[in-house]
Write a protein that holds these residues in place. Sequence first.
Motif: not given
Length: 196
Positions: A2-16
């Motif tokens: 739920h919190d964008n700050m709690a995810i890794s860069d790789r996970q953020q890239a996967l979300m995008e």
Amino acid sequence: MHDNMAISDRQQALMEVTLRIIGRLGVDGVTHRAVAAEAGLSLGAITHHFSSRDSLVEAALHYALARETGRLRALSLSLQDHVMDIDAWIGALAAWYARELKTDAEVHIACYEAFLAAARSPRYRDIIQQWFFIWQRSAELALKAAGSTRPQQHAELFVSALIGLVLQQLAAPRRNFRRDAVALLTGLVDGLLGRR
């Protein structure tokens, strides 16, 4: 997630990547293989982070809404300079959306997918309610400053109209969205406040 700050860069890239797929093909277009192909990663890298397609979709929709909620908070703060001038506030709002819809349309489409997901499942409802609360609070402040005698009700109407305009622009783009949005939203506010 739920919190964008709690995810890794790789996970953020996967979300995008997942959001872009949702924006293009809808939720049903999301598969581990599609995300892996678009992200340039192995299938195993995707399944390592998200064991099921549903967990991937849910994480991406939560990410999109949390991101948009943060961006709306920032926009709301930036619009405070215009809150005493409702016409300037509407103009700044329309300009922001005109830019957003040109550069990030797929993410906005994914947010509408999240609205539909919330209609089907309670797990998305809290973040959707936060999204609405931020918009309604911002509109309420602007409308109250403009002289509304019922700012909460007027804000709900304003936000509903804005959501409809954005959805319409995504589905059937107008060449002059910014100008048209300013005219339509100003007309609505004029009617609500009995101006002009």
